[in-house]
Enzyme design. Sequence first.
Site, PDB file in Angstrom:
ATOM      1  N   SER A 114       0.860  -1.184   0.093  1.00  0.00           N
ATOM      2  CA  SER A 114      -0.020  -0.035  -0.044  1.00  0.00           C
ATOM      3  C   SER A 114       0.904   1.285  -0.097  1.00  0.00           C
ATOM      4  O   SER A 114       1.791   1.473  -0.849  1.00  0.00           O
ATOM      5  CB  SER A 114      -0.959  -0.149   1.308  1.00  0.00           C
ATOM      6  OG  SER A 114      -1.996   0.937   0.927  1.00  0.00           O
TER       7      SER A 114
ATOM      8  N   GLU B 187      -9.329  -4.709  -4.659  1.00  0.00           N
ATOM      9  CA  GLU B 187      -8.767  -4.034  -3.662  1.00  0.00           C
ATOM     10  C   GLU B 187      -9.593  -3.226  -2.702  1.00  0.00           C
ATOM     11  O   GLU B 187      -9.579  -3.176  -1.584  1.00  0.00           O
ATOM     12  CB  GLU B 187      -7.762  -2.852  -4.333  1.00  0.00           C
ATOM     13  CG  GLU B 187      -6.510  -3.596  -5.085  1.00  0.00           C
ATOM     14  CD  GLU B 187      -5.444  -3.821  -4.278  1.00  0.00           C
ATOM     15  OE1 GLU B 187      -5.461  -3.609  -3.038  1.00  0.00           O
ATOM     16  OE2 GLU B 187      -4.298  -4.427  -4.823  1.00  0.00           O
TER      17      GLU B 187
ATOM     18  N   HIS C  47      -7.644  -5.588  -0.585  1.00  0.00           N
ATOM     19  CA  HIS C  47      -6.776  -4.963   0.290  1.00  0.00           C
ATOM     20  C   HIS C  47      -6.072  -5.511   1.361  1.00  0.00           C
ATOM     21  O   HIS C  47      -6.925  -5.599   2.066  1.00  0.00           O
ATOM     22  CB  HIS C  47      -7.048  -3.178   0.170  1.00  0.00           C
ATOM     23  CG  HIS C  47      -5.655  -2.633   0.160  1.00  0.00           C
ATOM     24  ND1 HIS C  47      -4.744  -2.545  -0.896  1.00  0.00           N
ATOM     25  CD2 HIS C  47      -5.202  -1.494   1.349  1.00  0.00           C
ATOM     26  CE1 HIS C  47      -3.990  -1.546  -0.512  1.00  0.00           C
ATOM     27  NE2 HIS C  47      -4.080  -1.163   0.813  1.00  0.00           N
TER      28      HIS C  47
END
Length: 500
Positions: free
Chosen positions: A186, A313, A409
């Site tokens: 990230s 995600e 994610h």
Amino acid sequence: MDVFSTKNGQVRGFRAAADVVAVLGIPYAAPPFGANRFREPLPAAAWSGVRDGTEFGPVAPQSAQLPGAPTWSPGDEDVLTVNVWTPAAGGGRLPVLVWIHGGAYTFGSSAQPDFDGTALARAGLVVVTLNYRIGFEGFGHVPDGRVTGHPDNRGLLDQVAALRWVQENIAAFGGDSDNVTVAGQSSGAASVACLMVMDRARGLFRRAVAHSPASPCYPLDLAAATTREVAAAAGCPATADGLTGATPRALVVASDQVVDVYRRDPSSGSRHYDPSLYAPVLDGDVLPFDPLTGMAAGAAREVDLLVCHTTEEYRLLDAVGSCAKVTTEERLDRFAEDFGLPEGLVAGYREALPHAPVLDVYLAVFGDLLFGEYARRLAEQHARAGGRAFLSRFDRRRTGPGGAVRAWHCADMPFAFGNLDDSALSFLVGGTPTPADHELSRRMVRAWADFAAAGDPGWAPVTDSASPVRTWTPADATADGLPTVPRALWDKADFPLLRP
């Protein structure tokens, strides 16, 4: 005794497992507060005797309370520390993996249970994780910073300082300073991409791993506008003196207040959808250009790159309630307008997902905008400029006790680190891992270890004409018919201009 000698003194670790030694909370730079606040990291002070290395160091200023991880308390200052996991058998000159945590440049730490390095050390790596300044302390713009000695991108400079610590000290832990891989997820992955194109980080690592890199870098005008908003919320002047006079807690609280204003105001533009106040600043000095531009120019062609993204995600951000709900066609069109998306892009997603509700279309577009498409472009730009790049995606999902767990994610992190059995990560894993889950994790750990050791994760690299992709799924997975969205829809999107 598991005692190691660093440049600043000796430190004692502990057996994280019978075959792995962990050493936690080692300072790599001086506490960045008091006279050092908003300045480049300075060397850590030496110590006498043997320092205890059995507990993580304090986390950087933030308001987050993450499962299984410590929280920040005002007064915690020695936040620039590293942690090391190394095989107990030793042997020396092992490949090194340095991990940079994510968290929107605003929260997170190396003490999260996701990032325990035991399994990777068992795979033959020396693993280093680190804390760095986040939020305003690490990425807030201080006006006239070049004059006052308060540079932009202090969080990136902390990461460079940690990499220098690795160069100077990792041999004592059995690591090879000539074979360092820097990795992150990230905002940590985006930090890795920034380090690849930064002159100050050149020569400190030879390989890079970026999982779900976040796309935004902010130009100076946006960073300066954010500072004015945060300073107003904190009740201080937007000057170097005013900001240094505000406590770290005051700037954390003020940042949260500004975020809340954006969340509540649908007319506030692109930041309304998932407010992220901080990102690397294109300051023309520490970070002269965004990573895509730098990689296209060949600024990092000597570094091998392994990129991964998940297939869904933004499902996580919706599940935890951190992004706005978009459930009508009108709001979806407004979303596209607020981000300046190319004409026809959203219509193309609607066509590819003909039976999906508006929310699903929105999450698919948002996930590719901030993570998926950007990740693919990083690998492809790097390859076109002469670098070696490998591309992969994580596509594991299941129905657990708490409901469906998607390929969202962060879902890949317990698998890549080999930490599936930690109960604090059950939200990401979806309950008790299956034998097929463990087998998937072993394959991902092996890919990281092989890439860090020799630059080959086990599949073909990206070329000018092809982008081979390794898809990470359990061996017992069945196809669920997840539609494929044509990448050509993104052809007219210029990522350096997309700025939340």
